[in-house]
Design an enzyme around this catalytic site. Structure first.
Site, PDB file in Angstrom:
ATOM      1  N   ARG A  46       0.837  -1.206   0.000  1.00  0.00           N
ATOM      2  CA  ARG A  46       0.000   0.000   0.000  1.00  0.00           C
ATOM      3  C   ARG A  46       0.874   1.261   0.000  1.00  0.00           C
ATOM      4  O   ARG A  46       0.598   2.235  -0.701  1.00  0.00           O
ATOM      5  CB  ARG A  46      -0.954   0.001   1.204  1.00  0.00           C
ATOM      6  CG  ARG A  46      -2.005  -1.106   1.145  1.00  0.00           C
ATOM      7  CD  ARG A  46      -3.075  -0.944   2.214  1.00  0.00           C
ATOM      8  NE  ARG A  46      -2.600  -1.169   3.575  1.00  0.00           N
ATOM      9  CZ  ARG A  46      -2.630  -2.353   4.204  1.00  0.00           C
ATOM     10  NH1 ARG A  46      -3.125  -3.421   3.587  1.00  0.00           N
ATOM     11  NH2 ARG A  46      -2.183  -2.463   5.452  1.00  0.00           N
ATOM     12  N   LYS A 136     -11.589  15.104   5.135  1.00  0.00           N
ATOM     13  CA  LYS A 136     -12.722  14.666   4.308  1.00  0.00           C
ATOM     14  C   LYS A 136     -13.690  13.823   5.122  1.00  0.00           C
ATOM     15  O   LYS A 136     -13.262  13.018   5.960  1.00  0.00           O
ATOM     16  CB  LYS A 136     -12.215  13.830   3.138  1.00  0.00           C
ATOM     17  CG  LYS A 136     -13.351  13.237   2.311  1.00  0.00           C
ATOM     18  CD  LYS A 136     -12.868  12.247   1.285  1.00  0.00           C
ATOM     19  CE  LYS A 136     -13.464  10.881   1.568  1.00  0.00           C
ATOM     20  NZ  LYS A 136     -13.214   9.921   0.485  1.00  0.00           N
ATOM     21  N   GLU A 177     -18.547  16.327   1.793  1.00  0.00           N
ATOM     22  CA  GLU A 177     -18.849  15.414   0.677  1.00  0.00           C
ATOM     23  C   GLU A 177     -20.182  14.701   0.867  1.00  0.00           C
ATOM     24  O   GLU A 177     -20.251  13.645   1.493  1.00  0.00           O
ATOM     25  CB  GLU A 177     -17.723  14.373   0.533  1.00  0.00           C
ATOM     26  CG  GLU A 177     -17.982  13.404  -0.620  1.00  0.00           C
ATOM     27  CD  GLU A 177     -16.852  12.397  -0.857  1.00  0.00           C
ATOM     28  OE1 GLU A 177     -15.851  12.416  -0.117  1.00  0.00           O
ATOM     29  OE2 GLU A 177     -17.003  11.589  -1.781  1.00  0.00           O
ATOM     30  N   LYS A 219     -17.543  18.780  -2.012  1.00  0.00           N
ATOM     31  CA  LYS A 219     -17.229  17.655  -2.915  1.00  0.00           C
ATOM     32  C   LYS A 219     -18.511  16.904  -3.227  1.00  0.00           C
ATOM     33  O   LYS A 219     -18.881  15.942  -2.547  1.00  0.00           O
ATOM     34  CB  LYS A 219     -16.202  16.734  -2.239  1.00  0.00           C
ATOM     35  CG  LYS A 219     -15.850  15.500  -3.061  1.00  0.00           C
ATOM     36  CD  LYS A 219     -14.593  14.812  -2.540  1.00  0.00           C
ATOM     37  CE  LYS A 219     -14.347  13.505  -3.246  1.00  0.00           C
ATOM     38  NZ  LYS A 219     -13.016  12.954  -2.954  1.00  0.00           N
TER      39      LYS A 219
HETATM   40  P1  13P Z   1     -14.137   8.443  -6.373  1.00  0.00           P
HETATM   41  O1  13P Z   1     -13.633   9.575  -7.258  1.00  0.00           O
HETATM   42  O2  13P Z   1     -13.553   7.114  -6.701  1.00  0.00           O
HETATM   43  O3  13P Z   1     -15.633   8.464  -6.263  1.00  0.00           O
HETATM   44  O4  13P Z   1     -13.569   8.727  -4.930  1.00  0.00           O
HETATM   45  C1  13P Z   1     -13.615   9.992  -4.429  1.00  0.00           C
HETATM   46  C2  13P Z   1     -13.753   9.921  -2.961  1.00  0.00           C
HETATM   47  O5  13P Z   1     -12.939  10.437  -2.242  1.00  0.00           O
HETATM   48  C3  13P Z   1     -14.925   9.245  -2.400  1.00  0.00           C
HETATM   49  O6  13P Z   1     -15.072   9.603  -1.068  1.00  0.00           O
END
Ligand code: 13P
Length: 339
Positions: A46, A136, A177, A219
């Site tokens: 990873r 996030k 998000e 987001k």
């Molecule tokens: P994806 O662009 O693969 O949807 O992932 C973005 C992300 O951070 C999801 O929380």
């Protein structure tokens, strides 16, 4: 709350020509993606995989920030430099995923609520010491028969707002998000209606919790047809409906909107962002915060083999540059085969 610091971090995250790399997959998610390609998932594989992205030449030109996972923020580059300092030296802001996942929402079959508020103040203080300057939290809204419910939308919006307030108290810019999933056979009109209802509630809750809008990055999902819908909207329709929805719901005090890719193909995610930036009248920066749409080609090319690293790096750099161009409305589909 240091408002000036929050504003300047948020501005750096949505700087022209650049976007955010989401590299914050949990162990479970990254292991699933590795195993699908026959790659062993260990702490070292990873680390090596993430370093591919952090060390790529195109990263300092096209990536403003990287969202890390708890394990990765504590790891180091091959030269021994801790990843947050390594990224910082390349002009990339380190960020951290802080939610602890979407769990079943009681009393609401088929719906999720994101957890992670307990102990968050202390975790944010530690992440700030480790170098994180943004965070996030992903909320998930599912479209289906009779859902989403108000209960799901309100619970998730409240969680996002509580998280965002705690981040700002800690000097960390929250990426807010709320993801309306593209899974399902629903139409683009339904996606638009649910995205609008969700964003209205999110901004109401952010206001109630006293969150500084100038110090967040939104987001969202794009407004797209459900993945299994028989009619798939054109690039132009996705761009127009997404921008209309955002204009109706997102105050212009928000400095930038960084879309998730959500399962779109790499090229669709780029083309949609490009089309929105071509329209060119948005009051916010419009950029990307892609996970899969930036990583998928590189992961396939690498396949866990050290010898494939240069080709995998090139695959990532191509996607990062395409999205950097889309960020300015200067992408052409023909560029995909030209490089
Ligand atoms: P994806 O662009 O693969 O949807 O992932 C973005 C992300 O951070 C999801 O929380």
């Amino acid at each position: 709350m240091d408002q000036d610091a929050l504003r300047s971090i948020a501005a750096a995250m949505v700087a022209p020509g650049k976007g955010i790399l989401a590299a914050d997959e949990s162990h479970g998610t990254i292991t699933k993606r590795f195993e699908a390609l026959g790659i062993e998932s260990s702490e070292e594989t990873r680390r090596r995989y993430r370093e591919l992205f952090f060390s790529a030449g195109a990263t300092s030109e096209t990536i403003s920030g990287v969202i890390l996972y708890d394990e990765t923020i504590r790891q180091s580059a091959s030269d021994g430099t801790p990843f947050p300092a390594y990224l910082g030296a390349r002009g990339v802001v380190p960020g951290i995923k802080v939610d602890t996942g979407a769990k079943d929402l009681p009393g609401h079959p088929g719906e999720k609520v994101t957890e992670g508020l307990d102990g968050l103040r202390e975790r944010l203080a530690e992440y700030h010491r480790l170098g994180a300057r943004f965070a996030k939290w992903r909320a998930v809204i599912t479209i289906g028969e009779g859902i989403p419910s108000r209960g799901c939308i309100e619970a998730n919006a409240h969680g996002l707002a509580r998280y965002a307030a705690l981040c700002q108290e800690a000097g960390i810019v929250p990426i807010v998000e709320p993801e309306v999933l593209m899974d399902g056979a629903h139409t683009i009109e339904r996606c638009q209606q649910v995205t609008e209802e969700t964003l209205v509630e999110v901004f109401r809750q952010l206001h109630v919790q006293g969150v500084l809008l100038e110090g967040i990055v939104l987001k969202p999902n794009m407004v797209v047809s459900g993945a299994e819908c028989a009619v798939q909207a054109s690039v132009e329709e996705v761009a127009a409906r997404t921008l209309d929805t955002l204009r109706r719901c997102v105050p212009s005090a928000v400095p930038g909107i960084a879309f998730l890719s959500g399962g779109q193909s790499d090229e669709d995610a780029t083309a949609h962002l490009d089309a929105m930036n071509r329209i060119g009248t948005a009051p916010w920066q419009l950029t990307f915060s892609y996970g899969r749409a930036l990583q998928a080609a590189a992961m396939r090319t690498w396949g866990g083999q050290e010898g494939n690293l240069p080709a995998a790096t090139a695959a990532f750099e191509h996607r990062a540059r395409m999205n950097g161009l889309a960020r300015a409305g200067r992408y052409e589909a023909a560029m995909e085969s030209a490089t």
